[in-house]
Design a protein around this motif. Structure first.
Motif: not given
Length: 399
Positions: A75-78, A87-90, A94-101
């Motif tokens: 739900x929030x890790x990639x 394997x680069x973690x971040x 997301x808020x509706x269709x906006x995403x911040x990484x």
């Protein structure tokens, strides 16, 4: 690359969880919580990016030759990869269709020791390009069930797809009924077989074993790669069960469907059947299991008692709730001290305590729910996905 990633999932369930997904839209008239039951779509709706994605195109560039991939989990890790490394973690949010990484460390590309000298520069550049693009991503959309479109702040977009299951008739989870004509009975967990994307695995009370397979002709099967296993110390009885299941799968040469059963033929014939559908009703008594909730460290047990209108947790905090599809609206009891602590703001990489005397309802504020195929309750919270097992149910893989 796809086979490698899918086999990893079959053998490894404990993963990285993380911050939260977007709030679900609310209706002015919420249905009664007594009718709260997942219709089978809720998990995807609370975790719309979850899973593995193949990068087909980045901008105008065909990215398939670089085997680019992104895995969204918890739900929030990639993490992601392309070229010759990954394997680069971040963290993502997301808020509706906006995403911040958000990255805690800069992606270190160029670890290409196994790549030929001629192709190494292109491989390194593909890693750098994908990492740089993700750092600029600002929005997402799902044009259809298998497609994800990510868009950067400069308008550049990436097209991602999820692979099509090549063997849908046998894919999924199966309960092992018998091997060599004898019923297989285990103590803690039912013996299960899992098939996904040319990978096949089995597990019961101890280790998880898996490998890749092919279907060279209709009704024929061949395990094509090494059958690898986790290395949990087992009792002699559990180790014997692991060995028996491994022998049955690795020796299988043919299969056929018979009603709701799948029968493998080989030196040790194995009969498996579809498990009953999980109970997807929200009401029940639960305890945290499986993956640790990232964005929080567990100070003690995390439990929830949920009836048709109220929730109570391990710390004694209680709340009334209502539902609208997968969305949960909570109203904490104001006169309970354990409910009084405000939910700390989320800061990537800075966890908070939860469990024991610390209320999960007050600390991470669940606002969505769904059930996975193992029957686990998945709560979307301010700090990622919290996995809960219904008390009295068999332990899931990784539980």
């Amino acid at each position: 690359m796809t086979r490698q990633l899918c086999l990893t999932i079959l053998l490894t369930v404990a993963g990285c969880a993380s911050p939260v997904n977007a709030p679900m839209p609310q209706s002015s008239a919420l249905p009664s919580a007594a009718s709260a039951e997942d219709d089978g779509t809720y998990l995807q709706r609370i975790d719309p990016l979850g899973g593995q994605w193949r990068v087909e195109r980045l901008g105008r560039q065909d990215f398939t030759r670089f085997n680019g991939w992104i895995n969204f989990s918890g739900g929030g890790f990639l993490n992601h990869g392309a070229g010759c490394s990954g394997g680069y973690p971040a963290f993502y949010r997301i808020e509706e269709n906006h995403i911040s990484i958000t990255r805690l460390e800069k992606a270190q590309v160029g670890k290409c020791a196994s790549t030929s000298t001629a192709t190494r520069p292109l491989a390194i550049e593909s890693e750098r390009r994908l990492a740089s693009f993700l750092d600029e991503v600002v929005s997402w959309s799902r044009p259809d069930e298998r497609t994800l479109l990510l868009t950067g702040s400069g308008g550049e977009s990436a097209l991602l797809t999820q692979p099509i299951e090549p063997h849908p008739e046998i894919a999924g989870r199966w309960l092992v009924e018998s091997i060599g004509g004898k019923a297989l009975v285990t103590e803690e967990r039912p013996p299960m077989l899992s098939i996904s994307m040319d990978s096949i695995g089995v597990y019961a009370d101890c280790n998880s074993m898996g490998g890749t397979f092919s279907v060279p002709a209709p009704g024929r099967i061949k395990v094509t790669g090494p059958f690898v296993s986790t290395l949990i110390g087992c009792s002699a009885e559990d180790a014997a069960e692991d060995a028996l299941m491994t022998a049955a799968i690795t020796s299988a040469t043919a299969f056929h469907l018979q009603g709701d059963k799948l029968i493998f033929s080989g030196s040790k014939d194995m009969v498996v059947r579809r498990p009953p559908p999980p109970d997807r009703r929200l009401t029940g008594e639960y305890v945290a299991c499986g993956d640790t909730l990232l964005g929080a460290y567990h100070e003690g047990p995390i439990t929830l008692l949920i009836d048709s209108h109220n929730m109570a947790d391990n710390a004694g905090c209680s709340a009334s709730y209502s539902t609208n599809g997968p969305h949960i609206s909570l109203v904490l009891e104001k006169n309970r001290p354990t409910c009084a602590s405000p939910a700390p703001p989320f800061l990537p990489g800075q966890p908070v305590a939860i469990g024991g005397a610390i209320s999960p309802l007050a600390t991470v504020r669940p606002d969505g729910f769904g059930f996975d195929e193992q029957g686990r309750l998945i709560l979307r919270t301010m700090r990622g996905l919290l996995k809960m097992c219904r008390k009295g149910s068999p332990l899931p893989l990784g539980g």
